[in-house]
Design a protein around this motif. Structure first.
Motif, PDB file in Angstrom:
ATOM      1  N   GLU A   1      33.948  29.670  32.000  1.00 21.87           N
ATOM      2  CA  GLU A   1      34.231  31.310  31.903  1.00 21.87           C
ATOM      3  C   GLU A   1      35.656  31.591  31.407  1.00 21.87           C
ATOM      4  OE1 GLU A   1      30.894  33.166  34.967  1.00 21.87           O
ATOM      5  OE2 GLU A   1      32.641  32.277  35.611  1.00 21.87           O
TER       6      GLU A   1
ATOM      7  N   GLY B   1      53.084  29.599  34.315  1.00 18.46           N
ATOM      8  CA  GLY B   1      52.388  30.227  35.276  1.00 18.46           C
ATOM      9  C   GLY B   1      50.703  29.721  34.922  1.00 18.46           C
ATOM     10  N   ILE B   2      50.359  29.299  34.039  1.00 18.46           N
ATOM     11  CA  ILE B   2      49.174  28.839  33.504  1.00 18.46           C
ATOM     12  C   ILE B   2      48.093  30.043  33.559  1.00 18.46           C
ATOM     13  CG2 ILE B   2      47.222  27.324  33.756  1.00 18.46           C
ATOM     14  CD1 ILE B   2      49.026  25.323  35.282  1.00 18.46           C
ATOM     15  N   GLY B   3      47.992  30.497  34.784  1.00 19.44           N
ATOM     16  CA  GLY B   3      47.130  31.923  34.884  1.00 19.44           C
ATOM     17  C   GLY B   3      45.774  31.461  34.593  1.00 19.44           C
ATOM     18  N   LEU B   4      45.089  30.594  35.272  1.00 15.42           N
ATOM     19  CA  LEU B   4      43.499  30.650  34.912  1.00 15.42           C
ATOM     20  C   LEU B   4      43.091  31.578  36.056  1.00 15.42           C
ATOM     21  CD1 LEU B   4      42.882  26.781  34.831  1.00 15.42           C
ATOM     22  CD2 LEU B   4      43.405  28.217  33.076  1.00 15.42           C
ATOM     23  N   PHE B   5      41.736  32.422  35.924  1.00 11.38           N
ATOM     24  CA  PHE B   5      41.359  33.407  36.554  1.00 11.38           C
ATOM     25  C   PHE B   5      40.338  32.634  37.742  1.00 11.38           C
ATOM     26  CE2 PHE B   5      41.428  35.414  32.239  1.00 11.38           C
ATOM     27  CZ  PHE B   5      42.728  35.830  32.391  1.00 11.38           C
ATOM     28  N   PRO B   6      41.001  32.768  38.958  1.00 15.33           N
ATOM     29  CA  PRO B   6      40.456  31.951  40.088  1.00 15.33           C
ATOM     30  C   PRO B   6      39.052  32.322  40.452  1.00 15.33           C
ATOM     31  CG  PRO B   6      42.148  33.694  40.972  1.00 15.33           C
ATOM     32  CD  PRO B   6      42.109  33.654  39.344  1.00 15.33           C
ATOM     33  N   HIS B   7      38.648  33.711  39.799  1.00 15.31           N
ATOM     34  CA  HIS B   7      37.337  34.050  40.272  1.00 15.31           C
ATOM     35  C   HIS B   7      36.232  33.400  39.326  1.00 15.31           C
ATOM     36  CE1 HIS B   7      39.132  36.905  37.617  1.00 15.31           C
ATOM     37  NE2 HIS B   7      37.995  37.538  37.492  1.00 15.31           N
ATOM     38  N   MET B   8      36.764  32.702  38.027  1.00 12.10           N
ATOM     39  CA  MET B   8      36.136  32.396  37.162  1.00 12.10           C
ATOM     40  C   MET B   8      35.957  31.017  36.931  1.00 12.10           C
ATOM     41  SD  MET B   8      37.055  34.712  34.074  1.00 12.10           S
ATOM     42  CE  MET B   8      37.424  36.603  34.101  1.00 12.10           C
TER      43      MET B   8
ATOM     44  N   ARG C   1      41.917  27.415  26.527  1.00  9.76           N
ATOM     45  CA  ARG C   1      41.645  28.733  26.455  1.00  9.76           C
ATOM     46  C   ARG C   1      42.315  29.515  25.406  1.00  9.76           C
ATOM     47  NH1 ARG C   1      43.394  32.180  31.718  1.00  9.76           N
ATOM     48  NH2 ARG C   1      45.382  31.508  31.042  1.00  9.76           N
TER      49      ARG C   1
ATOM     50  N   ASN D   1      51.123  36.430  37.327  1.00 10.91           N
ATOM     51  CA  ASN D   1      50.887  35.574  36.276  1.00 10.91           C
ATOM     52  C   ASN D   1      49.361  35.642  35.747  1.00 10.91           C
ATOM     53  OD1 ASN D   1      52.722  33.677  35.982  1.00 10.91           O
ATOM     54  ND2 ASN D   1      52.279  32.724  38.210  1.00 10.91           N
ATOM     55  N   LEU D   2      48.426  36.228  36.654  1.00 15.87           N
ATOM     56  CA  LEU D   2      47.170  36.407  36.070  1.00 15.87           C
ATOM     57  C   LEU D   2      47.150  37.491  35.136  1.00 15.87           C
ATOM     58  CD1 LEU D   2      45.096  35.539  39.339  1.00 15.87           C
ATOM     59  CD2 LEU D   2      45.426  34.284  37.472  1.00 15.87           C
TER      60      LEU D   2
END
Lengths: 542, 253
Positions: free
Chosen positions: B96, B85-92, B150, A118-119
């Protein structure tokens, strides 16, 4: 503080610094190769399996063998066409680098492929290029797994680096190899504890970096990075610093030295390359003692020395031939049978003369002559058996051999002497057992075996009440302890002058006593102490 | 605005087609919904527009430009993309995440910060509260609001949405649908939305393309789909929401 402890402590800076240097450089190179390689194969499914398998195969090679194999490989390929020396640093670092690759490669690939699809889709969807997807999303998210791989590699490399001693790289393994050979357990502990300490320290620092990255703690990140960079620089710089400090420390006593140094100043500018004499030694007590003895004779002449001990027995000869070391003691029979590959056995003086001629013409090595004793292979049995069975010679042993076991050191049963002896006397032992040479004598006394391949200068023959069998057919060549000097050092008169007095100066009884001082369990002496004792006795003889 | 001409997609060199000979014109400012059951080719059609999937044959034009000739990375930056899946970056952080494309496009830091706050307000989230949070600290609905923010970061005129509200609870879904329609009108966007949810399609769409077996079965406004279904398949499909409404009504009476 005991003399033994003090002596080990003295060696710590140099052993630790060298260990740190090879470990850190190997890890750094390992990371620099493995991470890009992992990134490359993570995008190419077809290459992934072959590459991972190839790197996995490297890991299945026993580490000691991998290190030892680098030596002939470097020698045969002219140092990978770069002229890298096949001795010491390069074979050690190359082998350790190869050894570090699997955990880093595997974890990096797993980490990258494990990122939630997904990412990566989101990253591509918002308009990141493949490179940006990698650097902004995949690598940061895979970082904990990648760092875990680097931590595994760190522990392995620091541990395996202790095996770099036999290829001529000084490291904490010098404690372990020498300690095991001379049954000096304090020394072994020194190596083991220092290596463990180093591994834990590096692991903690990398772990700190990992946590800092995860929790975004700048302070911790700076602290860990700072400490790692410090260790990295320390690893690269400290061996030469320590060496310099050592050289200052061993400056000979002021009275004679200053005069000599001043006197030899012009000569020094002339032969500039020989800044220090590198002494080599194989892996047994006698060699450690003799190396210490050569060292103190050279110091007396105002020469700087360094020591590379616990070298593999073929590596030490190659090292001398290539000028990686300058002087060591070998045995005429070894040169005769193993290097010249001769199978005939002429007299002691002819072997000496012919080996010296061969060394000079083939390799430009100068043989200074015999120290005055032999350290030959000899078959020894328990004295009580000799009396009970009436065995005096190897020929007498033959008829009893089918009901006997024989023990030998690691090399013995592969050596030409054993084959010659076995065929000439029709020996037919029920079993052959290989031992570490320091354990072989106890094995005979404890009746684990009934005969061993003893060394004729070993002090334990008398101490353990063993009986050495005669060799009436003279199939075992003579093994005079000979001082060999590299081409480079042979041109330096001071080296020759320093070592010449040792020629024919050590009777076998003295060598046996010195060996026993180191090998026995009570009132144990270090090799250096035994060398000093030997030196004082030689002076009396002179 | 977007034009697909005879577009096909096959993964087995023409033995079977995920999308076959599909033609579609999407006008500026409209919300076009691709509606159908899973496997009908609607997501593939959507992803061909921003080249997450390349078409096997046919021509796709965006803003009069053939996308085959354009750089996919530049193309995608011009087109917002929101998916289930949205897919936001978890490390940001949230800021960001929203600012990642402006940053990649070389915007200055203060301009990015201002834009992030503006977008947070647009999706009805308080900038001071959410700016520096991590995605895992947000609810599903809040996360997808960030997903929309985003997608809109560098002011694209086109937004592609792949079942964007599919994983949300009904109440959150409803409010996000309404809110997105508001944003769409406010910013004069052109939106292509993929869904299998009949109600979502009827409530949001200007036009609906009903897909089945890689082809468009009918393309019409919600009203004319309900009143004039082209065939039995569409008719059956359109019955469902009405049946549901009827059964709810009977519960009340």
């Amino acid at each position: 503080m005991s003399e033994n402890f003090r002596e080990q402590l003295q060696q710590l800076p140099s052993n630790l610094a060298n260990h740190l240097e090879i470990s850190i450089i190997a890890l750094l190179v390992g990371v620099l190769i493995s991470v890009p390689l992992a990134i490359f194969v993570s995008r190419r499914e077809r290459l992934r399996y072959p590459v991972m398998t190839a790197v996995g195969v490297i890991q299945t090679i026993p580490s000691l063998a991998l290190l030892a194999l680098m030596v002939p490989l470097l020698a045969a390929t002219d140092g990978f066409l770069l002229g890298l020396s096949a001795f010491g640093f390069y074979p050690a670092v190359i082998a350790l680098t190869l050894y570090s690759m699997l955990p880093i490669l595997r974890n990096t690939v797993t980490g990258i492929l494990g990122v939630d699809p997904n990412l990566t889709e989101a990253a591509r969807g918002v308009g990141m290029s493949e490179k940006q997807v990698l650097y902004r999303v995949q690598l940061p998210l895979a970082a904990p797994v990648i760092i875990a791989g680097i931590r595994t590699a760190t522990i392995w490399v620091v541990g395996v680096a202790t095996l770099a001693t036999p290829v001529g790289q000084k490291c904490l393994g010098n404690y372990i190899f020498t300690g095991l050979q001379t049954r000096n357990w304090l020394m072994v502990w020194f190596g083991v504890v220092a290596a463990a300490f180093l591994a834990i320290l590096l692991d903690l620092l990398i772990g700190g970096l990992e946590r800092a990255a995860q929790e975004r703690r700048k302070g911790l990140a700076w602290l860990s990075t700072g400490s790692l960079v410090f260790l990295l620089l320390a690893g690269i710089v400290s061996p030469s610093l320590v060496q310099r400090a050592d050289a200052v420390a061993v400056q000979p006593t002021p009275t004679t030295a200053t005069a000599q140094v001043a006197e030899s100043a012009p000569a020094e500018t002339k032969t500039r390359e020989l800044r220090e004499v590198k002494i080599g030694a194989k892996t047994f007590s006698e060699q450690y003692i003799l190396a210490a003895l050569l060292g103190s004779e050279l110091h007396k002449q105002g020469l700087k020395t360094s020591l590379a001990d616990s070298l593999g027995s073929t590596i030490v000869f190659d090292a001398l031939r290539n000028g990686d070391i300058d002087v060591y003691v070998d045995y005429s029979g070894t040169i005769w049978a193993n290097y010249i590959k001769r199978t005939d056995v002429p007299s002691r003086w002819r072997v000496l003369a012919e080996t010296n001629a061969w060394l000079a013409t083939e390799h430009g090595i100068r043989g200074l002559g015999s120290l005055g004793f032999e350290n030959a292979y000899a078959i020894a049995i328990r004295k009580e058996d000799a009396e009970r069975l009436g065995i005096q010679t190897i020929a007498d042993l033959a008829s009893h051999s089918s009901s006997m076991k024989i023990g030998g050191d690691y090399e013995f049963f592969a050596r030409p002497e054993w084959k010659a002896m076995r065929d000439a006397y029709r020996l037919n032992f029920s079993e052959t057992v290989s031992y570490d040479s320091s354990l072989m004598y106890s094995a005979l006394v404890e009746k684990e075996v009934d005969a061993i391949s003893a060394f004729s200068s070993d002090g334990r023959i008398a101490a353990f009440e063993l009986f050495v069998l005669k060799d009436p057919k003279q199939v075992i060549p003579p093994y005079d302890a000979v001082v060999l000097v590299s081409k480079r050092a042979a041109n330096e008169p001071k080296v020759i002058n320093a070592l010449q007095p040792l020629i024919q100066a050590i009777p076998v009884e003295l060598m046996r006593q010195a060996n026993l001082m180191v090998d026995r369990d009570e009132d144990k002496k270090t090799a250096r102490e035994a060398a000093e004792w030997l030196r004082s006795r030689i002076k009396i003889n002179r | 605005m977007i034009s697909l001409q005879g577009v096909s997609k096959t993964y087995d060199e023409g033995q079977s087609f995920v999308v076959q000979d599909l033609s579609l014109e999407i006008a500026a400012g409209e919300i076009l919904v691709l509606l159908g059951e899973s496997g009908c080719g609607k997501t593939t059609t959507l992803k061909m527009i921003n080249r997450l999937v390349d078409c096997s044959s046919g021509t796709i034009e965006v803003d009069g430009e053939r996308i085959r000739d354009s750089d996919p990375v530049q193309l995608r930056r011009r087109i917002g993309y929101v998916f289930q899946g949205i897919g936001l970056f978890p490390h940001m952080t949230i800021a960001e995440n929203i600012g990642v494309v402006p940053q990649l496009s070389g915007w200055a830091g203060d301009k990015i910060a201002a834009r992030v706050d503006e977008l947070l307000k647009l999706v009805s989230l308080d900038p001071s509260e959410f700016r520096s949070r991590k995605p895992r600290q947000l609810s599903g609905g809040q996360q997808q609001r960030i997903g929309v923010a985003r997608a809109l970061a560098i002011r694209p005129k086109i937004v592609l949405m792949d079942e964007p509200f599919g994983a949300l609870d009904p109440l959150t879904r409803d409010s996000l649908q309404n809110e997105y329609v508001r944003i769409h009108r406010e910013l004069h966007l052109t939106t292509v939305l993929v869904t299998h949810d009949m109600m979502e399609a009827l409530l949001m769409a200007d036009r609906i393309a009903v897909m089945s077996g890689g082809k468009i079965v009918q393309l019409a406004t919600p009203r004319s789909l309900l009143t004039n279904p082209a065939n039995g398949y569409v008719r059956d499909l359109m019955k469902k929401p009405k049946e549901q409404a009827d059964s709810i009504e009977s519960l009340l009476s």
